[in-house]
Design an enzyme around this catalytic site. Structure first.
Site, PDB file in Angstrom:
ATOM      1  N   ARG A 334       0.654  -1.278   0.078  1.00 14.77           N
ATOM      2  CA  ARG A 334       0.020  -0.008   0.024  1.00 14.77           C
ATOM      3  C   ARG A 334       0.878   1.241  -0.087  1.00 14.77           C
ATOM      4  O   ARG A 334       0.545   2.417  -0.646  1.00 14.77           O
ATOM      5  CB  ARG A 334      -1.052  -0.009   1.299  1.00 14.77           C
ATOM      6  CG  ARG A 334      -2.066   0.971   1.333  1.00 14.77           C
ATOM      7  CD  ARG A 334      -3.119   0.912   2.292  1.00 14.77           C
ATOM      8  NE  ARG A 334      -2.447   0.907   3.614  1.00 14.77           N
ATOM      9  CZ  ARG A 334      -2.894   0.682   4.847  1.00 14.77           C
ATOM     10  NH1 ARG A 334      -4.136   0.305   4.789  1.00 14.77           N
ATOM     11  NH2 ARG A 334      -2.360   0.758   6.005  1.00 14.77           N
ATOM     12  N   VAL A 456      -9.574   1.336  -4.640  1.00 14.63           N
ATOM     13  CA  VAL A 456      -8.848   0.050  -4.210  1.00 14.63           C
ATOM     14  C   VAL A 456      -7.730   0.042  -3.063  1.00 14.63           C
ATOM     15  O   VAL A 456      -7.654   1.089  -2.695  1.00 14.63           O
ATOM     16  CB  VAL A 456      -7.945  -0.758  -5.565  1.00 14.63           C
ATOM     17  CG1 VAL A 456      -9.064  -0.976  -6.643  1.00 14.63           C
ATOM     18  CG2 VAL A 456      -7.045   0.208  -6.065  1.00 14.63           C
ATOM     19  N   GLU A 457      -7.497  -1.059  -2.591  1.00 15.86           N
ATOM     20  CA  GLU A 457      -6.658  -1.087  -1.393  1.00 15.86           C
ATOM     21  C   GLU A 457      -7.112  -0.403  -0.505  1.00 15.86           C
ATOM     22  O   GLU A 457      -6.292   0.592   0.306  1.00 15.86           O
ATOM     23  CB  GLU A 457      -5.001  -0.888  -1.953  1.00 15.86           C
ATOM     24  CG  GLU A 457      -4.446  -2.028  -2.621  1.00 15.86           C
ATOM     25  CD  GLU A 457      -2.830  -1.793  -2.871  1.00 15.86           C
ATOM     26  OE1 GLU A 457      -2.476  -0.809  -2.318  1.00 15.86           O
ATOM     27  OE2 GLU A 457      -2.534  -2.465  -3.770  1.00 15.86           O
ATOM     28  N   GLY A 458      -8.353  -0.394  -0.103  1.00 16.43           N
ATOM     29  CA  GLY A 458      -8.919   0.493   0.966  1.00 16.43           C
ATOM     30  C   GLY A 458      -9.560   1.737   0.522  1.00 16.43           C
ATOM     31  O   GLY A 458      -8.858   2.626   0.239  1.00 16.43           O
TER      32      GLY A 458
END
Ligand SMILES: Cc1cc2nc3c(=O)[nH]c(=O)nc-3n(C[C@H](O)[C@H](O)[C@H](O)COP(=O)(O)OP(=O)(O)OC[C@H]3O[C@@H](n4cnc5c(N)ncnc54)[C@H](O)[C@@H]3O)c2cc1C
Length: 789
Positions: A334, A456-458
Site C-alpha cells: 500500500r 482499491v486497497e482500502g
C-alpha cells in the site's frame, strides 16, 4: 489555619498519594483500571489483528508532540543501485515504448501481447522476489520508480506490473510459505511463467473484507489418486485484478471444521491458499470493465472445490492466520503501488499541461500567463512536488525494514486524492483539448481512470475515516496500546502494575502537551525545535510542525478522554484528526525531499507553496474538530490552549502561486526535477512529446518575436501568427527581408508544426462504432504486414 487544613486535604493528600507508587497502585489505579476496562470499545479478533499489524515510524514522532527532526533528517536519501538504474533506463523505457494508451484502451481493449510478454520475460513480475529464486530483488524505491514511470505512459500497464509485486502470492509466500512452496512457486512467479492474482473481495464483503462468507470445510477427499485431508471450498469473488489471465489463484476464505478433523486446539477462521487456475472446479476467465482501464480484472468462483492441506500458504499450521498475514503484508504494497501510480499520472498531467499552457495562446497571450490559469497550475505543481516527496519517503520506510501501517494509509489516501486534484486541474486548463477523445488527448484516460486508485486497497473514505487516525491513535500513540495491552492481561497483578505505569505516563504526557501547546500558542511556536541543518527560510516550517504536533497530540487525548469508545463512530472527528496528522507527514516528506535534493533554489517555490497549503489545511482540520466537538467546554478550553489568537497559518499567496506556475513553464533543471523519471516518448504521434518539443523551442521563438517587434510596429512585417500555414508565409516574408537567419526560420517552422500537433484534437466518422471497427481492421492489417515483413 482552617484554609491550610482544607488545602492539605484537597491538594496535598491527593498529591502524596499520586506521587507514591505503592499508595497510588493500591488506592487509585484499580478504580481507573476498572473504568478503563468498561469504556474500552469492544474489539473483534480481526480488528485487533488489523490494529496491531505493521510497525510505527515517523507517525509515532508526530503523535508524540515532539518530532525528532535531527533523527528524521539523518534518514538516508532514497537511491538506486547501478543495476536498478540501468533497468529503469533501458527495460522500463522500452516497455513504455511498446504500449500506446489510446490503442490499448480503444482499439485492442487490452495490453498489446508483445508488451505483456516483454514484461514477463524481463522479470517485471518478480521485482520483490529475491535473486536466489530468480527474482530481481529490487528495493521498494526501485519498485516505486518502475510503477511510477509506467504510469506516465499507460496506467493499465502499471497496474498489471504492480499487482504481482504487491499484496499477493509472492509476498505471502516470502513471509509465510513453506520451503517447498517457495522453491516451487517463487522461481515460476519471477520468470513470469505463473501469473498470480489474489482474491479476497466478495460481492457482500468489500471494505469489510473480514466478513467474507467464502468457506473451506475441513474434510477427507481424493487428490492425485489418494485419500487425504483437505478442504472443500466454495467461493464467489469479484474485482480480482489479473483474475481472468491468472494461472495461480491466491484465495482467502474462512475455514470451518464441523467434524473435528483438525488436531485438538487448532484454530479456524480466515485462511489463505494457492490454487492453480486449472484445478478442477475453479471458475475463472470473465472480465469486468473498470472505467475503460484495460488491465485484467474479473470475478472468480468455485463450488465445493477440494484442495489438499499442502496448498494452504505456510501449510496446515497457518489455518486461521490468514487475516493477520494479510494485515501484516498490506502496508508494504500500500505504501508503494497506488502512491507511485498516482504520482506517474500526475507527472503526465503536469508535463503535458504546463507545456500546453506556455505554447497555447488566447487573446494574444500564453494561457499560462493568465492569473486564473496560474492558480490551477500552481496547485498542480505544488501538489505534485509534495506527492512525489511522500512517495519517496514511504518507499524509504519500507526499504528501512518498516511495515508502516499508518504511513502507508496516509500515502495511499493523500497521494491518490492529490493525484485526482492534479488531473482535474489539468482537465480544466486544457479546455476542449481535454474533452475530445482520441490519440491526441493525453489526459482523458487518466481523468476517466483516476477513481480506481481512490477505490482499491482500502476505499479512500474508509481509509480517511477509519484507518489513518483510528489505527494511529492506538499504534502510534506513545501510551494507548500499552494501556490496552495491560487491560487485556490475564495476570491481574502484572496488569495493574503495567497499567499504572502506562496511565500515569499518559497523564504526564497530556499535562506536558497542554503546557507546551499553550506556550507555543502564545509565542507562535517561536521556541519549537529546528534541526541543526535546516535551511534558513525553511526553519519556520519545522517550528510550525512542532507547534501543530503538540496541538494534535493534545487534541487526540482530549478526544479520546471525552469520547472514549464513541470516537470510533464519530468518523468525522477522527477523519479530521487524521487529516492533521497526514498534512504533517506530507510536510515532513517535502522538507526532507528539499534537503535530499540539495536545497535547490529553483524548487523553493514548490516547497513554500505545498508546505503553506498543507499547514493551512492541517490547522483547518484541527479547527473543524474544535468546531464540531460534542463537548463544548472541552472544545473551548482546547481552543484556548492551541489557538489562543486564532488560526495562525495563511494559505499560499497569489504571488507564490505565480512563482510556481512560472517555474513550471520554464524549461530547465527545476522543471525536470519536478517531472523526473517520467516517460517522454521520442515520437511525433505522441501529443505530450509534440508539446514538449514546441515548449523547448519557445524561449528562442519568444526572443525572435521580441527582437522583431520594432519591425512589426514599423509595418515592415505582420505580427507573428499562431497557425501553421500562416507561420510558413510569415517566415518566408521575414527571411526575404533578412530579418531571420535560416536557423531561426527552421526553429519558427518547427515550433509552429509541433504546436499545431499539440493543439490538434481528433475527429472521427459520424458512426463511431463503424469507425472503431475500421480502425481496428486497418491496424490489424498493418500489424500482419509488419510481421510478414
Ligand atoms: C478495479 C478494482 C481492482 C480490485 N482488485 C482487487 C483484487 O485484486 N483483489 C481483491 O480481493 N479485491 C480487489 N478489489 C476490491 C477493492 O479492494 C474493493 O473494491 C474495496 O475494498 C472497496 O469495496 P467495495 O467496492 O465493495 O465498496 P464498499 O465496501 O461497498 O464501500 C462503499 C463505500 O462505503 C465506504 N465505507 C465502507 N465502510 C466504511 C466505514 N466503516 N466508514 C466509512 N466509509 C465506509 C467506502 O469507503 C466506499 O466509499 C478491486 C476493486 C476494483 C474496483
Amino acid at each position: 489555619m482552617i484554609l491550610a487544613i482544607i488545602l492539605v486535604i484537597l491538594i496535598g493528600v491527593p498529591a502524596v498519594i499520586l506521587a507514591t507508587p505503592a499508595l497510588r497502585r493500591s488506592l487509585v489505579t484499580p478504580h481507573i483500571f476498572a473504568l478503563f476496562k468498561r469504556i474500552l470499545p469492544a474489539m473483534s479478533d480481526t480488528e485487533r489483528d488489523a490494529l496491531e499489524a505493521g510497525t510505527t515510524w515517523w507517525d509515532a514522532d508526530l503523535f508524540s508532540g515532539r518530532p525528532d527532526w535531527n533523527k528524521f533528517l539523518k534518514l538516508p536519501r532514497p537511491t538506486l543501485t547501478a543495476e536498478e538504474q540501468s533497468f529503469l533506463d533501458h527495460e522500463v523505457r522500452h516497455l513504455c515504448e511498446l504500449v500506446d494508451d489510446w490503442e490499448a484502451t480503444q482499439v485492442w481493449q487490452g495490453l498489446p501481447a508483445p508488451a505483456w510478454q516483454y514484461a514477463r520475460d524481463k522479470g517485471f513480475l518478480g521485482m520483490i522476489i529475491p535473486k536466489q529464486y530468480g527474482g530481481k530483488a529490487f528495493s521498494a524505491y526501485m519498485h516505486s520508480q518502475v510503477v511510477m514511470q509506467l504510469s506516465t505512459r499507460c496506467s493499465a500497464l502499471a497496474v498489471q506490473v504492480m499487482v504481482p509485486n504487491s499484496l499477493g502470492p509472492a509476498e505471502l509466500l516470502l513471509h509465510y510459505g513453506t520451503e517447498e512452496q517457495k522453491n516451487y512457486y517463487l522461481p515460476r512467479l519471477a520468470a513470469g511463467t505463473e501469473i498470480p492474482c489474489f482474491a479476497l473481495t466478495s460481492p457482500y464483503a468489500g471494505s469489510d473484507a473480514a466478513a467474507i462468507p467464502d468457506t473451506g470445510v475441513v474434510c477427507m477427499g481424493r487428490f492425485e489418486g489418494r485419500e487425504t485431508l483437505g478442504l472443500r471450498i466454495t467461493w464467489n469473488k469479484r474485482y480480482i485484478t489479473l483474475g481472468p489471465i491468472a494461472t495461480l489463484l491466491g484465495l482467502a476464505f474462512r475455514v470451518v471444521d464441523p467434524d473435528g478433523l483438525l488436531p485438538a486446539g487448532s484454530s479456524t477462521g480466515i485462511t489463505c491458499a494457492l490454487i492453480p487456475a486449472t484445478h478442477p472446479g475453479v471458475v475463472i476467465g470473465r472480465r469486468h470493465w473498470p472505467l475503460n482501464a484495460v488491465f485484467q480484472n474479473g470475478p472468480t468462483s468455485g463450488d465445493d472445490v477440494f484442495i489438499p492441506m499442502e496448498w494452504i500458504i505456510g501449510g496446515p499450521g497457518q489455518i486461521g492466520k490468514g487475516w493477520r498475514m494479510l494485515m501484516e503484508c498490506l502496508a508494504a504494497g500500500r505504501a508503494i503501488s497506488l502512491p507511485s501510480a498516482s504520482v506517474g499520472t500526475a507527472k503526465l498531467a503536469v508535463r503535458g499541461t504546463s507545456a500546453y499552457c506556455a505554447i497555447r495562446r488566447q487573446f494574444k497571450t500564453s494561457i499560462g500567463k493568465f492569473e486564473g490559469v496560474q492558480e490551477a497550475l500552481a496547485r498542480m505543481g505544488g501538489n505534485l512536488y509534495m506527492m512525489d516527496a511522500a512517495r519517496k519517503l514511504s518507499a524509504l520506510a519500507v526499504d528501512l525494514g518498516e511495515k508502516p501501517a499508518v504511513v502507508s494509509a496516509i500515502a495511499k489516501y493523500h497521494v491518490t486524492e492529490r493525484g485526482r486534484a492534479v488531473v482535474n486541474d489539468g482537465m480544466d486548463i486544457l479546455g476542449g483539448k481535454g474533452i475530445c477523445m482520441g490519440p491526441s488527448n493525453f489526459l482523458a484516460r487518466a481523468y476517466q481512470q483516476i477513481p480506481i486508485a481512490i477505490t482499491v486497497e482500502g476505499a479512500n473514505i474508509l481509509t480517511r475515516c477509519l484507518i489513518i487516525f483510528g489505527q494511529g491513535a492506538i499504534r502510534s500513540h506513545p501510551y494507548v496500546l500499552k494501556e490496552m495491552r495491560a487491560t487485556a492481561n490475564g495476570d491481574h497483578r502484572k496488569a495493574l502494575h503495567d497499567f499504572d505505569a502506562a496511565f500515569f505516563g499518559h497523564m504526564r504526557f497530556v499535562c506536558a502537551n497542554a503546557a507546551r501547546g499553550l506556550w507555543y500558542g502564545l509565542t507562535g511556536g517561536a521556541t519549537a525545535p529546528v534541526p541543526e541543518q535546516a535551511a534558513g527560510d525553511m526553519a519556520a516550517y519545522y517550528r510550525a510542525i512542532g507547534r501543530l504536533s503538540t496541538a494534535f497530540a493534545l487534541m487526540t487525548d482530549v478526544s479520546m478522554f471525552v469520547l472514549g469508545g464513541e470516537l470510533k463512530r464519530r468518523e468525522r472527528i477522527s477523519a479530521r484528526l487524521g487529516d492533521a496528522l497526514s498534512q504533517m507527514y506530507l510536510i515532513s516528506a517535502t522538507l526532507k525531499r528539499y534537503e535530499d535534493d540539495g536545497r535547490q533554489q529553483a524548487d523553493a517555490p514548490y516547497v513554500h507553496w505545498s508546505v503553506r497549503d498543507a499547514l493551512h489545511k492541517a490547522q483547518l482540520a484541527l479547527d473543524g474538530v474544535l468546531e464540531n466537538f460534542p463537548n463544548r467546554p472541552a472544545a473551548v478550553l482546547a481552543r484556548l490552549l492551541v489557538f489562543p489568537f486564532g488560526l495562525p497559518y495563511a494559505p499560499p499567496s497569489d504571488e507564490l502561486g505565480s512563482a510556481v506556475a512560472n517555474a513550471m513553464q520554464t524549461a530547465g533543471a527545476g522543471r525536470e526535477r519536478l517531472l523526473a523519471d517520467g516517460f517522454l516518448a521520442d515520437d511525433l504521434r505522441d501529443p505530450v512529446a509534440c508539446g514538449e518539443l514546441a515548449f523547448n523551442l519557445l524561449p528562442q521563438v519568444e526572443a525572435i518575436e521580441h527582437r522583431l517587434k520594432p519591425a512589426v510596429r514599423a509595418g515592415q512585417l505582420d505580427a507573428m501568427p499562431q497557425s501553421l500555414p500562416e507561420m510558413e508565409r510569415w517566415t518566408t516574408q521575414a527571411a526575404a527581408k533578412g530579418l531571420v537567419t535560416p536557423e531561426e526560420r527552421r526553429a519558427l517552422s518547427d515550433f509552429a508544426r509541433f504546436t499545431d500537433l499539440s493543439v490538434r484534437v481528433d475527429d472521427f466518422p459520424p458512426d463511431l462504432n463503424a469507425a472503431a471497427d475500421a480502425d481496428k481492421r486497418w491496424r490489424m492489417a498493418a500489424q500482419e504486414a509488419a510481421v510478414e515483413a
